[in-house]
Design an enzyme around this catalytic site. Structure first.
Site, PDB file in Angstrom:
ATOM      1  N   ASN A   1      56.689  38.292  -5.870  1.00 16.22           N
ATOM      2  CA  ASN A   1      55.695  38.954  -5.904  1.00 16.22           C
ATOM      3  C   ASN A   1      55.478  40.586  -5.956  1.00 16.22           C
ATOM      4  O   ASN A   1      55.006  41.138  -7.325  1.00 16.22           O
ATOM      5  CB  ASN A   1      55.619  39.879  -4.123  1.00 16.22           C
ATOM      6  CG  ASN A   1      54.342  38.467  -2.966  1.00 16.22           C
ATOM      7  OD1 ASN A   1      53.482  38.427  -3.391  1.00 16.22           O
ATOM      8  ND2 ASN A   1      55.537  37.306  -2.442  1.00 16.22           N
TER       9      ASN A   1
ATOM     10  N   CYS B   1      58.676  30.508   1.912  1.00 17.53           N
ATOM     11  CA  CYS B   1      60.019  31.242   2.899  1.00 17.53           C
ATOM     12  C   CYS B   1      59.144  30.899   4.391  1.00 17.53           C
ATOM     13  O   CYS B   1      60.684  30.546   4.882  1.00 17.53           O
ATOM     14  CB  CYS B   1      60.157  32.364   3.097  1.00 17.53           C
ATOM     15  SG  CYS B   1      60.214  33.633   1.379  1.00 17.53           S
TER      16      CYS B   1
ATOM     17  N   TYR C   1      69.261  57.832  15.578  1.00 23.97           N
ATOM     18  CA  TYR C   1      70.012  57.504  17.375  1.00 23.97           C
ATOM     19  C   TYR C   1      69.252  57.966  18.432  1.00 23.97           C
ATOM     20  O   TYR C   1      68.532  58.892  18.651  1.00 23.97           O
ATOM     21  CB  TYR C   1      71.282  58.057  17.339  1.00 23.97           C
ATOM     22  CG  TYR C   1      71.560  58.431  18.062  1.00 23.97           C
ATOM     23  CD1 TYR C   1      72.618  57.327  18.917  1.00 23.97           C
ATOM     24  CD2 TYR C   1      71.871  59.531  19.630  1.00 23.97           C
ATOM     25  CE1 TYR C   1      72.213  56.662  20.554  1.00 23.97           C
ATOM     26  CE2 TYR C   1      71.719  58.928  20.664  1.00 23.97           C
ATOM     27  CZ  TYR C   1      72.616  58.388  21.062  1.00 23.97           C
ATOM     28  OH  TYR C   1      72.624  58.145  22.209  1.00 23.97           O
TER      29      TYR C   1
ATOM     30  N   ALA D   1      54.473  35.088  -7.652  1.00 30.07           N
ATOM     31  CA  ALA D   1      54.390  35.287  -8.493  1.00 30.07           C
ATOM     32  C   ALA D   1      53.199  35.177  -9.677  1.00 30.07           C
ATOM     33  O   ALA D   1      52.338  36.118 -10.052  1.00 30.07           O
ATOM     34  CB  ALA D   1      55.632  34.871  -9.586  1.00 30.07           C
TER      35      ALA D   1
ATOM     36  N   GLU E   1      47.643  25.517 -10.626  1.00 29.06           N
ATOM     37  CA  GLU E   1      48.822  24.889 -10.055  1.00 29.06           C
ATOM     38  C   GLU E   1      48.910  23.003  -9.621  1.00 29.06           C
ATOM     39  O   GLU E   1      47.978  22.848  -9.549  1.00 29.06           O
ATOM     40  CB  GLU E   1      48.055  25.747  -8.720  1.00 29.06           C
ATOM     41  CG  GLU E   1      49.148  25.087  -6.871  1.00 29.06           C
ATOM     42  CD  GLU E   1      50.401  25.223  -7.412  1.00 29.06           C
ATOM     43  OE1 GLU E   1      51.061  26.217  -7.959  1.00 29.06           O
ATOM     44  OE2 GLU E   1      51.036  24.553  -7.121  1.00 29.06           O
TER      45      GLU E   1
ATOM     46  N   ASP F   1      60.331  32.490  -9.132  1.00 30.80           N
ATOM     47  CA  ASP F   1      61.848  32.114  -9.409  1.00 30.80           C
ATOM     48  C   ASP F   1      62.357  31.790 -10.719  1.00 30.80           C
ATOM     49  O   ASP F   1      63.463  30.958 -10.692  1.00 30.80           O
ATOM     50  CB  ASP F   1      61.617  30.801  -8.404  1.00 30.80           C
ATOM     51  CG  ASP F   1      61.836  31.448  -6.674  1.00 30.80           C
ATOM     52  OD1 ASP F   1      61.728  32.453  -6.444  1.00 30.80           O
ATOM     53  OD2 ASP F   1      61.444  30.418  -6.170  1.00 30.80           O
TER      54      ASP F   1
ATOM     55  N   SER G   1      49.193  30.255  -3.422  1.00 32.77           N
ATOM     56  CA  SER G   1      49.356  31.799  -2.904  1.00 32.77           C
ATOM     57  C   SER G   1      49.697  31.434  -1.205  1.00 32.77           C
ATOM     58  O   SER G   1      48.796  31.856  -0.406  1.00 32.77           O
ATOM     59  CB  SER G   1      47.832  32.334  -2.623  1.00 32.77           C
ATOM     60  OG  SER G   1      48.211  33.282  -2.185  1.00 32.77           O
TER      61      SER G   1
END
Lengths: 459, 459
Positions: B309, B46, B430, B13, B36, B287, B42
Site C-alpha cells: 500500500n 492477508c 502505564y 500496490a 488485473e 510484492d 483491491s
C-alpha cells in the site's frame, strides 16, 4: 565504616531506591532503614480503584513485595507505621514518630532518599472534613473505603473530580452497585485531554449510568451529625452517603521544604537527572519530585507509578555506586474508563500553545483491527504537530479494546522528535487481527503531514 | 496531450498507485488503465485465512474498493480477468490477454506501474500438480478452496509450510473441522523468528489439535486418478483429501525481466525510494519489488500488504506530480496463531549475525497487564542488541492477547537506531489494565542493557 541510608516513604520510589542500593552494596557497607507511615509498603497505588471495584479481590494482590521480603531477603530495615516528622540536615538525622507505640526518636543518615509521594488535593470547602468523605491516595485509604462499602452499604456516592482517578473511582463504585454522581468544575472529563477527545469519555460514563455533572464546581458538602449527606454545586444539591475525592495530588514536600531542600516552580522537589537534590547526599524520587518534560522543555510534576519506579531505581543505582539517569518524560498516560481506553503522549493542543508552539492537528476515525475482522473496535486518534517543522508534538487516542497501547509507538516518536511525515512512513506491524492495513497511527500522521503540506509551511 | 498510465496488477500496490495518481491529475490530463488477471481487485490478501476459517463470512468483505468505485468515481479503467502477457518497452505498450473472451490486444502507455505481486512457492515435487493441491495467494484461490470445503467436505488436510501463511491456514482448517497435519522441513514453525521464540507457537498448534511435523521436508504427494490422497516425507506418509501450500511467495517478476527491467539480488524488481525502476517512466511497487532494510542495510523482498500500500501510494503521488518516498523497512511483522500473538521487528539473532553484527540478547517473561489485573496474559519478549554500541537491532514477542502490538514501539526504536539503554528509559504508557508498572518492553531493554554493562563493552 558502614554508611547509613535512610529512605522516607516505603512505596514504589522509596523501595526501588532501597532495593537497588542493596543490590550493589552489602549490609556491611550500607545499612538501609526505610520509614513508611502507613501499614503497607511497595504496593500499586494505581490498583486501588480495581480493588474498590472488585476486579481485584485481595488488597495483598496489590503488594509487589511483602515487608518480610525486604527485611529477610534484602536486609532492608523497613519500618511500617513509622512517620518521619522532621529532617535535620545539620545533624544528618530524621525524627521518626512510631505509630505502633514506640514514641519518637532520631535516626541518623549519611545518605537520604526523600520519597514522600503525593498529597491528595483536599478542597478547602465547608464539610470537607466530615465523616464519609474519602480520599484514595494510599492502600490504607482504599482498604478503609472498601470496609465502609461492605459494612455500611452506602447507596449513593458523589465522586468529586473527573480526572483519571475520579473516573476510575466512579466506575468502581458503579460496579459495586452504587448510584454515582461525578462532579467537576471543568467542561469535560479528563482535563489532561483536549476537549474533542474527552467528550467520548463523558458519553461512556453516562451509558454506564453515572450522572455526569460538568462545569459545576463543588462548593461544599452538607452533613448531619458530623457525617456527610451530600454535595452542593452552584446550581444543585446532590444527596450522597459517601463522597470520594478524586482530585489528583500534588508533590508532598512539606518535610523537604521545612528542612531547606529546594523545590522547583511546580512545587515538586528539584533534582538532577541522577535524582540528586541540591543538598549533598540527599536524593528524591517519585510523586514528590518535579521532572523535565522533553517536549515543553519545562519542569512538570506528574504522579505516576512508572516514573516513581524508574526514579527510585535511578537514585538507588547511584547510591549503590553505579551510574544511572532519569531522562525525563513526554507526558504519556493511559487509562481505562468503562469500555473506553484513553491515552495521551506529548503535549495537548493547549499545552503546546502554552509552550510556544504553533500547531497543526488532525483527528482520524479508524478501527483497531481490519474492518472485516471480528472484534474490530472504533478508535479516534488525534495528532498534533509543530506547524513550522512538522515535528510530532503530541497525540491522543480514545477507543475501545486494543486502541490505547498504540500510544507507545507515538511516545517513542515524540521522544525521538520525529516529524509526522517520518511517522507516516514507519514500519508498524500489520495483520488483520491487529490493525487495518494502514494502522490508525499511520493514517493520522499522514493526514497531519498532508495538512502541513497544504498549508505550505513545511521547512 | 493526455498522458497514459497503465497499471499491471489490480491489488493493493497497483490500485493505490492508480488512486493517488488520479487524486492529483484529472482524466483529461492522465488516462489510467489497470489490468488485473483475476476476478477481484483491491482486496486484502492477508484476510484470506480468515475467510477460509469462517471468521469472515463474505469474500466481498475483503474487498477494500469495489471495481465500480474505481470506474465510476475515480475514472480508472479497471479491467478484470485481463492478463498482461508482455511489456514492450520499445513500443511503450503492454500485450493484454482478455480472459473474458476479448482476445489479445496491445495497450500503449507513457507511464507504467508494475504491481504484479508475488508468486507462491510451488514445490517441484511429484504430485504437486494433482487436483486437491491448493495455493492461497489470491482471493480467487481462497474462494476456490472455500468452495471445495463446502461442496466436497474433505476430512483430512495437509498444510505444507509452517510460516505465517501455513500456520494461519492450519488454524483456519481446524476451525472448519478438518484433521490437520502441518509439515515443514525446518525445526520450528515461524522460521522468521528465532527458535527460542518459535517453540511456543508449535505447542499452541498442538494444543489446538494440529499434528505438527517439523524437520520433515515433504518429498512428494500421492494421488489417485489425478487427485491428491496424501503427502510423503522422508519418514512417513500422511493421508489427506486436501493439501494447502503455505510456503510463502517470491517476487513475480517474469514480465519485468522479460522486458529488461532490472531486478536485484533478492530477485525483486529494483527501484529507488520514489519507486522508479531503472527504466524511465516505469515504476514498480508491492510484492514484486525489493526494498531496503534499514538495519541490515541490504535489499530484502518482503511480501506484506502494508508495504504494498505504501509503495503503491508513493509511486502514485510521484506519477501525479507530487513528491513521495518509501523509506524502507525494518522487518516488522505480526501474526495471530490460535491464542498466541507473534511479532517481530528488526533483525533476528541469525539475521544480525549474517549482517555482521556481534549481538547480545535477553529474553524476559512478563505479563500483558499488571499481574493482579483480570485478563493479564503471559508474554515473552526477546531483545537483540549490538554488542559494540548497544543499539537495538531487533525484538520478538510471543504472547497472548495484548502482547504483540507492543512490537510497534520497538519498531520505532529500531527505526530510530536507539540503544537498549535509551529504550529502557522511555516514557511508555502505564495503567494496570494495560501493563505492569514496568512494561515488558522496558524490562527487556533494561536487562539487555545490564548484560551489556556486565560484559563491559559499552561504547
Amino acid at each position: 565504616m558502614t554508611e547509613r541510608l535512610v529512605v522516607i516513604g516505603g512505596d514504589a520510589a522509596g523501595m526501588s531506591a532501597a532495593s537497588q542500593a542493596r543490590g550493589r552494596r552489602d549490609p556491611q557497607d550500607l545499612r538501609i532503614v526505610a520509614f513508611e507511615k502507613g501499614r503497607h509498603a511497595s504496593y500499586s497505588a494505581c490498583g486501588i480503584p480495581y480493588l474498590v471495584g472488585g476486579e481485584v479481590s485481595d488488597p495483598q494482590d496489590l503488594v509487589a513485595r511483602r515487608p518480610e521480603v525486604f527485611r529477610d531477603e534484602l536486609d532492608i530495615d523497613l519500618r511500617l507505621r513509622s512517620e518521619v516528622t522532621e529532617i535535620d540536615l545539620g545533624r544528618r538525622a530524621v525524627a521518626v514518630h512510631d505509630h505502633r507505640g514506640g514514641g519518637r526518636y532520631w535516626e541518623p543518615f549519611d545518605q537520604l532518599v526523600i520519597a514522600t509521594g503525593g498529597l491528595p488535593h483536599r478542597p478547602d470547602l465547608p464539610g470537607a472534613q466530615a465523616r464519609g468523605v474519602y480520599g484514595v491516595q494510599t492502600l490504607d485509604d482504599g482498604i478503609a473505603l472498601l470496609d465502609v462499602l461492605e459494612s455500611e452499604r452506602p447507596r449513593r456516592a458523589v465522586v468529586v473530580g473527573a480526572g483519571y482517578i475520579g473516573l476510575e473511582m466512579a466506575e468502581a463504585l458503579v460496579r459495586r452497585g452504587l448510584e454515582v454522581s461525578l462532579i467537576d468544575g471543568g467542561d469535560q472529563p479528563m482535563g489532561t485531554l483536549d476537549p474533542d477527545m474527552g467528550a467520548l469519555v463523558a458519553d461512556a460514563l453516562r451509558d454506564l449510568g453515572v450522572k455526569v455533572l460538568l462545569g459545576e464546581p463543588v462548593e461544599g458538602f452538607s452533613e448531619s451529625g458530623g457525617r456527610v449527606t451530600g454535595a452542593r454545586t452552584g446550581s444543585r444539591s446532590v444527596q450522597a452517603d459517601l463522597v470520594v475525592l478524586g482530585l489528583g495530588s500534588r508533590p508532598n514536600t512539606a518535610l523537604a521544604e521545612a528542612a531547606g531542600v529546594p523545590v522547583g516552580e511546580t512545587s515538586g522537589i528539584r533534582t538532577d537527572r541522577r535524582m540528586r537534590t541540591a543538598v549533598e547526599g540527599v536524593w528524591a524520587a517519585g510523586d514528590c519530585v518535579e521532572t523535565f518534560h522533553l517536549v515543553s522543555r519545562r519542569p512538570v510534576a506528574i504522579a505516576l507509578g512508572t516514573h516513581a519506579n524508574k526514579q527510585g531505581r535511578t537514585a538507588g543505582i547511584n547510591i549503590g555506586g553505579g551510574y544511572a539517569a532519569f531522562p525525563g518524560v513526554v507526558g504519556t498516560a493511559v487509562s481505562k474508563i468503562c469500555e473506553y481506553e484513553v491515552a495521551r503522549t506529548g503535549l495537548t493542543t493547549a499545552e503546546a500553545a502554552q509552550a510556544g508552539f504553533e500547531t497543526v492537528e488532525e483527528i482520524v476515525e479508524s478501527t483497531t483491527r481490519a474492518g472485516y475482522y471480528p472484534g474490530a473496535r472504533r478508535m479516534r486518534t488525534k495528532m498534533i504537530a509543530d506547524r513550522r517543522t512538522g515535528r510530532l508534538l503530541g497525540a491522543q487516542i480514545v477507543g475501545q479494546e486494543g486502541a490505547a497501547k498504540r500510544i507507545d509507538a507515538l511516545a517513542v516518536a515524540v521522544w525521538q522528535e520525529m516529524s509526522v511525515e517520518d511517522v507516516s512512513g514507519l514500519d508498524l506491524s500489520y495483520a488483520p487481527p491487529f490493525a487495518p492495513v494502514w494502522d490508525p497511527i499511520l493514517i493520522a500522521a499522514r493526514k497531519t503531514a498532508e495538512r502541513l503540506e497544504r498549508l505550505g509551511t513545511r521547512g
